[in-house]
Write an enzyme that holds these catalytic residues in place. Sequence first.
Site, PDB file in Angstrom:
ATOM      1  N   HIS A  35      92.698 -17.729  29.624  1.00  0.00           N
ATOM      2  CA  HIS A  35      93.223 -16.505  28.981  1.00  0.00           C
ATOM      3  C   HIS A  35      92.123 -15.757  28.238  1.00  0.00           C
ATOM      4  O   HIS A  35      92.388 -15.025  27.286  1.00  0.00           O
ATOM      5  CB  HIS A  35      94.371 -16.827  28.013  1.00  0.00           C
ATOM      6  CG  HIS A  35      95.390 -17.778  28.568  1.00  0.00           C
ATOM      7  ND1 HIS A  35      96.537 -17.349  29.183  1.00  0.00           N
ATOM      8  CD2 HIS A  35      95.400 -19.134  28.635  1.00  0.00           C
ATOM      9  CE1 HIS A  35      97.229 -18.423  29.592  1.00  0.00           C
ATOM     10  NE2 HIS A  35      96.555 -19.503  29.279  1.00  0.00           N
TER      11      HIS A  35
ATOM     12  N   SER B 247      71.534   5.151  29.172  1.00  0.00           N
ATOM     13  CA  SER B 247      72.427   6.280  28.988  1.00  0.00           C
ATOM     14  C   SER B 247      71.595   7.486  28.606  1.00  0.00           C
ATOM     15  O   SER B 247      70.609   7.362  27.879  1.00  0.00           O
ATOM     16  CB  SER B 247      73.432   5.964  27.881  1.00  0.00           C
ATOM     17  OG  SER B 247      73.943   7.167  27.345  1.00  0.00           O
TER      18      SER B 247
ATOM     19  N   GLN C  92      89.743   4.537  67.898  1.00  0.00           N
ATOM     20  CA  GLN C  92      88.462   5.160  67.547  1.00  0.00           C
ATOM     21  C   GLN C  92      88.270   5.174  66.024  1.00  0.00           C
ATOM     22  O   GLN C  92      87.154   5.199  65.536  1.00  0.00           O
ATOM     23  CB  GLN C  92      88.428   6.583  68.104  1.00  0.00           C
ATOM     24  CG  GLN C  92      87.137   7.328  67.846  1.00  0.00           C
ATOM     25  CD  GLN C  92      86.997   8.529  68.748  1.00  0.00           C
ATOM     26  OE1 GLN C  92      86.840   8.384  69.964  1.00  0.00           O
ATOM     27  NE2 GLN C  92      87.068   9.720  68.199  1.00  0.00           N
TER      28      GLN C  92
END
Length: 464
Positions: free
Chosen positions: A161, A282, A327
Amino acid sequence: MSSEKTNQSWGGRFSEPVDAFVARFTASVDFDKRLYRHDILGSQAHARMLTQAGVLSEAERDAIVAGLDEIRGEIEAGTFEWRVDLEDVHMNIEARLTERLGVVGKKLHTGRSRNDQVATDIRLWLRDEIDAILVELNRLQEGLLQLAETEADTIMPGFTHLQTAQPVTFGHHLLAWFEMLSRDHERLVDCRKRVNRMPLGSAALAGTTYPIQRQVTCELLGFEAIGGNSLDGVSDRDFAIEFCAAASLAMMHLSRFSEELVLWTSAQFQFIDLPDRFCTGSSIMPQKKNPDVPELVRGKTGRVFGALTGLLTLMKGQPLAYNKDNQEDKEPLFDAADTLRDSLRAFADMVPAIKPKREIMREAARRGFSTATDLADYLVRKGLPFRDCHEIVGHAVKYGVDSGKDLAEMSLDELRRFSDQIERDVFAVLTLEGSVNARDHIGGTAPAQVRAAVQRGRALLGQR
Ligand code: ARG
């Protein structure tokens, strides 16, 4: 009759040329040209077989085989002119062959159809792709074994968990990934057997009136078996679906692995460092180092699941035998194979470069009452029933939460408040090392077992 404008390969029964948009709409050359190498291999084997069967002369065969080699050269040199009006890779190559050889080029298509041709091409192509994918998978597994061996003694929290559960070794955790990838390897090897069956000779759907010798083409092309029914051979794409299913499972595993790497590199976990070359920054936040490679692999997993769903849906409504629907098998299949191969490659490069932060991992394991089960097991050994032990340890943990102490940080007196069965020897089981070492059986987390599992893993890779 406007014979000058109808399609040169099948225009005979048509009285007007195909609409320009329809020609583009129905063409597949933009994507199926990728099959050129396998298309040429299949054609060369077919020509050789036709000579053995007495349908082509040796001179015709030699001209065709050499002509196709030269066409491959043109394609690879970038001088081949792909024409959308010629629909697909098959007719582009055949038209060029005829342009070069004249009448002889037109004989190549004797006793076959584009229907068995394309089914053969995809199988040959996919067989090669699987082999290339297995190389990357193997490389990744080698990297995992190596890292697991180095980290056999490194302790981290094991989770259920996503809550700290019990201490495990990092080596053991890595070997869980090894195990999953071993099954992926098995699945792909197994899938390859069914990919490697030959539809060539099915012709359009019913077989052909020429005395073809399918065992000859089978052997020339390295197929393991000859497809036993021509209708099935030209139509079913279950082999491609099966590949996408195996690829989906492998991507699902890589995606879970990715998720852990993303968590572990976060400031909240800080369990590992990934080298800068697998990350990006960033443009606005100078502190950021983002785990792009695992994030992208996690994201790309959806494409492969999409390919699986797409191909299943493509197939489900088709009556026998070949339909133009088929195809549409190529783009998803190509994309699934590319995605899996690239993702495995990225992981194979990245895994050996993972730098565990051992102290932080250890500290995290120490903090989360991860040896609570060990304390309960200790009390069971002193003769108490497990359910009572569970309760006793629960109270000890509650005290630990309130007082900010881990179990191993409590004094003997403190611990004895919860049970007078607790004695000085309890501290051996409350240590992280005591906890992992105690799980000393096949598949357990004890460092000795991790080392044994690494050896088993090496033996497995050695047999491939
Ligand atoms: N481009 C076609 C495909 O990918 C080749 C087979 C076409 N056959 C046909 N009868 N139109 O499936």
